[in-house]
Design an enzyme around this catalytic site. Sequence first.
Site, PDB file in Angstrom:
ATOM      1  N   HIS A 488       0.835  -1.202   0.000  1.00 54.55           N
ATOM      2  CA  HIS A 488       0.000   0.000   0.000  1.00 54.55           C
ATOM      3  C   HIS A 488       0.872   1.256   0.000  1.00 54.55           C
ATOM      4  O   HIS A 488       0.732   2.131  -0.852  1.00 54.55           O
ATOM      5  CB  HIS A 488      -0.913  -0.030   1.228  1.00 54.55           C
ATOM      6  CG  HIS A 488      -1.774   1.180   1.393  1.00 54.55           C
ATOM      7  ND1 HIS A 488      -3.126   1.178   1.137  1.00 54.55           N
ATOM      8  CD2 HIS A 488      -1.470   2.442   1.772  1.00 54.55           C
ATOM      9  CE1 HIS A 488      -3.609   2.392   1.357  1.00 54.55           C
ATOM     10  NE2 HIS A 488      -2.619   3.184   1.747  1.00 54.55           N
ATOM     11  N   GLU A 489       1.782   1.312   0.963  1.00 53.22           N
ATOM     12  CA  GLU A 489       2.628   2.507   1.063  1.00 53.22           C
ATOM     13  C   GLU A 489       3.552   2.624  -0.142  1.00 53.22           C
ATOM     14  O   GLU A 489       3.836   3.726  -0.615  1.00 53.22           O
ATOM     15  CB  GLU A 489       3.431   2.487   2.368  1.00 53.22           C
ATOM     16  CG  GLU A 489       2.587   2.485   3.650  1.00 53.22           C
ATOM     17  CD  GLU A 489       1.515   3.567   3.696  1.00 53.22           C
ATOM     18  OE1 GLU A 489       1.671   4.611   3.039  1.00 53.22           O
ATOM     19  OE2 GLU A 489       0.495   3.345   4.373  1.00 53.22           O
ATOM     20  N   HIS A 492       1.739   4.379  -2.868  1.00 49.20           N
ATOM     21  CA  HIS A 492       1.844   5.843  -2.728  1.00 49.20           C
ATOM     22  C   HIS A 492       3.218   6.310  -3.211  1.00 49.20           C
ATOM     23  O   HIS A 492       3.339   7.324  -3.898  1.00 49.20           O
ATOM     24  CB  HIS A 492       1.705   6.251  -1.253  1.00 49.20           C
ATOM     25  CG  HIS A 492       0.300   6.229  -0.732  1.00 49.20           C
ATOM     26  ND1 HIS A 492      -0.737   6.888  -1.348  1.00 49.20           N
ATOM     27  CD2 HIS A 492      -0.220   5.651   0.379  1.00 49.20           C
ATOM     28  CE1 HIS A 492      -1.844   6.696  -0.637  1.00 49.20           C
ATOM     29  NE2 HIS A 492      -1.566   5.955   0.406  1.00 49.20           N
ATOM     30  N   HIS A 495       3.497   6.439  -6.912  1.00 50.16           N
ATOM     31  CA  HIS A 495       2.737   7.592  -7.427  1.00 50.16           C
ATOM     32  C   HIS A 495       3.609   8.853  -7.362  1.00 50.16           C
ATOM     33  O   HIS A 495       3.654   9.650  -8.284  1.00 50.16           O
ATOM     34  CB  HIS A 495       1.475   7.759  -6.573  1.00 50.16           C
ATOM     35  CG  HIS A 495       0.415   8.623  -7.188  1.00 50.16           C
ATOM     36  ND1 HIS A 495      -0.730   8.966  -6.515  1.00 50.16           N
ATOM     37  CD2 HIS A 495       0.305   9.206  -8.392  1.00 50.16           C
ATOM     38  CE1 HIS A 495      -1.485   9.720  -7.289  1.00 50.16           C
ATOM     39  NE2 HIS A 495      -0.887   9.888  -8.431  1.00 50.16           N
TER      40      HIS A 495
END
Length: 700
Positions: A488-489, A492, A495
């Site tokens: 998940h991190e 980010h 991105h």
Amino acid sequence: MTADSMAKKANHDQADPDPDMNTNANPLLDFSGLPRYGSVRPEHVAPAIDRLLAENRALIAELTQERTPASWHAFAEPLENANERLWRAWGIVAHLHAVCDSPALRDAYNANLPKVTAYRTELSQDLGLYGKLKALRGSSGFEGLSQSRRTIIENDLRDYRLGGAELAPSGKRRFAEIQEELAALEAKYSENLLDATNAFSVVITDRKDLAGVPEDVLRAAEDAARREGRSGWKVTLHTPSFGPVMRYAQNRDLRETLYRAHVTRASEFGNREFDNTSIIGRQLLLRREKARLLGYRDFAELSLVPKMAGSPKAALDFLNDLAERALPSARKDFAELEVFAREALGLERLQAWDIAFASEELRMKRYAFSEQEVKQYFPEPKVIEGMFRLAQTLYGIRISTDSGEIWHPDVRFFRLSDSGGNLVGQCYFDLYSRQTKRGGAWMDEAITRQRLPQGLSTPVAHLVCNFPAPVGDGPTLLTHDEVMTLFHEFGHGLHHLLSEIDDVGVSGIRGVEWDAVELPSQFMENFCWEWDVLFGMTRHAATAEALPRTLFEKMLAARHFQSGMQTMRQIEFALIDMHLHHDYDPAGATTPQELLEDIRSRVAVVFPPAYSRFLNNFAHIFSGGYAAGYYSYKWAEVLSADAYSLFEEHGVLDAATGARFREEILAVGGSRPALESFMAFRGREPRIDALLRHSGMISA
Ligand SMILES: [Zn+2]
């Protein structure tokens, strides 16, 4: 700090009698490369921040002169670059405050926070800047600017308005006071929570009292006790200790003790010094006052202006719709758990402190494997290797170890390059829990991609988690949940790092609507459920075998275990957040706690005891920036599940789909509306079906 760097530092200081005013001596003022985490000391903070604030104020005075043309190059760009330097320097301070807090650093942070906050408010209310920006928006040059630059200007104009630029002088004064007080309250809330978490521990002296608790957790607890010169096992409220004890300890009294301590953290039931109750009330009042100053009915309305959902009603409709679909399966989940707890565990009345334990027992009985069993297959280095391989396959990048100053010996540093070997970005991994680190997991920007006159500044990210540190010689073993947290991190991070935007204001996660910003992160979690991905990132800690297919099939079957209950829990959090900031009256007779209980009576299936004070440790909305925005997790799940379904259609490791995701979603940052990016990738508007399918609420 190492002895070497301290010696170097001392020499440097000798050569320079006025270190604070010299850019080279104050590491916070060194923007030539990576942040100098090993060199920053608390006494650097005030001089650096004061100097940057003074420089920026002088620049603004120049930029707002009549003679300065209202153009991108003469006006917008220099301002953006100057502010970026301040945010970078302050970002280093805020980061260190979050990951290696010390009394001196905390003091420096708190002493400078009001100055930075005041500057932000000043910026947002500077009529000279606002007027110049409006002139730029209305100039003939505007339409000729790139989409990124036009978006930055439009966003800035909106933010000026939301930041109080159109207020009369008295309104502006009040607005500034509110901002400053809110920032201090948020910091205090977070500190109270950390202090309250640290204030509680229990040392168990009889191993029998910890029956059921996994070996690695026991070893860490034993180490923790030993460090204090005690024998036995020290159990704390920090996640790596609290989580497994609640899940595995057969000792019901211990679970109850821990549970009570956990849900009463920072409340009137603990040390009153750390009580967040009045901070909550004050924050709600101030937020509403701020919204009303700006002409909105409540804080939720204000909060939703720059978001994809657009209005509290749209967000509430979405949540209520989802609640309606999920509540029947949540009730079914809970009823099954109650029956199981009574019949198999002899728990006549299922209490809040039994839920995690009974759920784990039921999961094991039903799926015949435990998280502990799965965890043996996920040594952290193997997981990271597999995660990097996935990113390399999908996005055609290379990831390798890099070097740079770090803030703690456990921190690792990586570099991303393109197929030609050119630097794309860099990323720090700080994965282990420690006393001086804020709880949770997050990605943060250290440097955002930007094209400067002197060249391209490539992005740098922090990836912070709170996994247990390795004990003894072996690596940390991650639960499957922790693997997903890491993915998940990292989503980010990608991105931020794979941005191809040259203007810092809409590069990476900047300028992306809040409720769409979780798309790339939640998207990455899906890969943790793919055999082709998972298989290669497993190696049993003892036998070195890869994950057996049969165990993976059981994990898949268990994936939807209690997904109804989990969905309703998230909806409960999102609803209390939205209502507190929308139709709740903070000056009225109802307390936030009573509102929470009212919402629970509609949507909860699990009812905590009366002493539970969830809001006193709901850091997301009282110190984490998610106020009237918690719904965005579910909102973005719809987007991410739907985006992922294109990979399911074309093959999850399909490089062409990966390239398209990189190009249409990751690379464009906030340069265009999230809906446009989504449709460019998916070829149509988002649909809710993939999420319902992925959570097992409708079949495929
Ligand atoms: Zn996230």
